[in-house]
Design an enzyme around this catalytic site. Structure first.
Site, PDB file in Angstrom:
ATOM      1  N   GLY A 151       3.754  -0.175   0.044  1.00  0.00           N
ATOM      2  CA  GLY A 151       4.263  -0.702   1.300  1.00  0.00           C
ATOM      3  C   GLY A 151       5.716  -1.134   1.225  1.00  0.00           C
ATOM      4  O   GLY A 151       6.325  -1.210   0.155  1.00  0.00           O
ATOM      5  N   HIS A 152       6.262  -1.474   2.400  1.00  0.00           N
ATOM      6  CA  HIS A 152       7.681  -1.785   2.539  1.00  0.00           C
ATOM      7  C   HIS A 152       8.108  -2.997   1.715  1.00  0.00           C
ATOM      8  O   HIS A 152       7.375  -3.976   1.581  1.00  0.00           O
ATOM      9  CB  HIS A 152       8.016  -2.021   4.014  1.00  0.00           C
ATOM     10  CG  HIS A 152       7.424  -3.288   4.576  1.00  0.00           C
ATOM     11  ND1 HIS A 152       8.086  -4.491   4.554  1.00  0.00           N
ATOM     12  CD2 HIS A 152       6.238  -3.522   5.171  1.00  0.00           C
ATOM     13  CE1 HIS A 152       7.329  -5.420   5.112  1.00  0.00           C
ATOM     14  NE2 HIS A 152       6.201  -4.862   5.499  1.00  0.00           N
ATOM     15  N   ASP A 153       9.294  -2.906   1.141  1.00  0.00           N
ATOM     16  CA  ASP A 153       9.945  -4.010   0.438  1.00  0.00           C
ATOM     17  C   ASP A 153       9.212  -4.462  -0.823  1.00  0.00           C
ATOM     18  O   ASP A 153       9.530  -5.503  -1.390  1.00  0.00           O
ATOM     19  CB  ASP A 153      10.140  -5.217   1.372  1.00  0.00           C
ATOM     20  CG  ASP A 153      11.108  -4.921   2.497  1.00  0.00           C
ATOM     21  OD1 ASP A 153      12.320  -4.857   2.236  1.00  0.00           O
ATOM     22  OD2 ASP A 153      10.663  -4.737   3.646  1.00  0.00           O
TER      23      ASP A 153
END
Length: 309
Positions: free
Chosen positions: A217-219
Site C-alpha cells: 500500500g501507499h507510503d
C-alpha cells in the site's frame, strides 16, 4: 512532495482561491501527509479531532477548514473543503500526463538493463543499471528503480493510493502525487502491485525479495533484505524494518511498525506494531509459541468437558 521551486503563501492561496493567515511572502516548499511533513510543507486537516496534531506537526502551513489561532512561525490556509483543495494542489503541481509511447522519452534507463516486450515505462521514470523487466511490467510516472533489480511479468509499480473520503454522493479519492522507489538488488515476483505515495514515497529497501501476488500500500516503507511471500497484503503507511520475513497470506493494518528481524508466520493478521527479533502467528497477532500453546489447549476442550460431566 517538494515543489520544483519555493512558492509564497499568497501564490498558493491564489491557486485554491482561499483566505490565508500569515505574511504574503511566507515560504511554501511542498505538500505532504502528516506522517511525513517537514518544515515548508502544507498539511491538510478537516476535522476538529485532528486540529492539534496538524497545528503541532512539523508542517509550517496548515490547510484547515476553520480559522484558529495560528502557532508562531506558521501560516494557515482557510478552506471550506481542505480535502478538495489538497487535491487541487496535487493536480497543479503533479498533473497527469497522458502517454503516447510505450517508453517515455523522459525516462532514464541505465546501461545493461533489459526491458522485455509490452512493458510500459512512464514519464520521468529512472531505471538503474543491469535490471531486467519481464514482459507486461507497468511502471507509472516518476518511479525510481535502482541497479540490479528484477521485476517479473504483470507487476505494476505506481498505481494510486487506496484513500477515499466518504461524501453524500459517494467516495471522493485523494489524488496521489507521490512515487515508488525501488532500491538496488530488489527482486519482485509476478503480478505484484506497489502503490505510490499520496505525496511521499513508497519504498522497497535494498536486497529485499518479494514473491508473486503481493500488494504493498501507499507510503509503506519496507527495509533492507526482507523476504515477503506470496499473497501478502501490506496496508498503507506501514514501516517494515530490515530483515523481516513475512510468510504467505499475511495481512496488515495500516500505520504500524514491524521490527527488525521479526518473522510473521503464514496467514497472520498483523493488527498492531510488533517488536523485532521474535516470531509471530495468528489473528489477533501474538508471539507464535504462545499462540500455538493456546491452539493446543483449545483442542483439549472436549476432553475437559467430558471430565467435568
Amino acid at each position: 512532495m517538494k515543489f520544483s521551486r519555493k512558492h509564497t503563501l499568497k501564490e498558493i492561496a491564489a491557486i485554491i482561491s482561499c483566505h490565508y493567515v500569515g505574511a504574503d511572502d511566507f515560504p511554501v516548499e511542498g505538500m505532504n501527509e502528516i506522517h511525513v511533513v517537514t518544515p515548508g510543507d502544507i498539511v491538510f486537516v478537516d476535522h476538529p479531532k485532528y486540529y492539534d496534531k496538524a497545528l503541532e506537526s512539523a508542517a509550517t502551513i496548515v490547510l484547515i477548514n476553520k480559522e484558529v489561532d495560528c502557532p508562531e512561525g506558521k501560516a494557515l490556509l482557510i478552506s471550506d473543503d481542505p480535502f478538495r483543495d489538497f487535491n487541487t494542489l496535487t493536480k497543479h503541481f503533479r498533473p497527469f500526463q497522458a502517454a503516447n509511447v510505450s517508453i517515455s522519452n523522459s525516462a532514464t534507463i541505465g546501461e545493461g538493463t533489459v526491458i522485455q516486450p509490452n512493458c510500459f515505462i512512464g514519464h520521468h521514470v529512472t531505471i538503474g543499471k543491469n535490471c531486467l523487466l519481464h514482459a507486461n511490467v507497468i511502471v507509472y510516472d516518476n518511479t525510481v528503480i535502482g541497479d540490479n533489480v528484477i521485476i517479473h511479468s504483470g507487476t505494476i509499480l505506481g498505481a494510486d493510493a487506496f484513500y477515499y473520503k466518504k461524501r453524500p454522493e459517494g467516495f471522493d479519492q485523494l489524488l496521489s502525487g507521490g512515487r515508488v522507489v525501488i532500491e538496488d538488488n530488489v527482486g519482485i515476483g509476478a503480478l505484484c502491485t506497489i502503490d505510490k505515495g499520496v505525496t511521499g514515497d513508497t519504498t522497497i529497501g535494498a536486497g529485499t525479495k518479494i514473491d508473486n501476488q503481493v500488494h504493498v500500500g501507499h507510503d509503506t516503507v519496507i527495509g533492507k533484505k526482507c523476504l515477503i511471500a506470496s499473497q501478502t497484503g501490506i496496508a498503507g503507511c506501514v514501516i517494515i524494518e530490515d530483515e523481516v520475513t513475512m510468510w504467505g497470506q499475511v495481512g496488515t493494518t495500516s500505520g504500524i511498525t514491524i521490527g527488525t528481524k521479526a518473522v510473521i508466520m503464514g496467514q497472520t493478521g498483523v493488527t498492531k506494531s510488533v517488536e523485532g527479533g521474535k516470531s509471530y502467528f495468528g489473528t489477533p497477532i501474538e508471539e507464535s509459541r504462545e499462540k500455538l500453546k493456546q491452539l493446543a489447549n483449545v483442542k483439549r476442550i472436549p476432553e475437559i468437558l467430558n471430565k467435568l460431566k
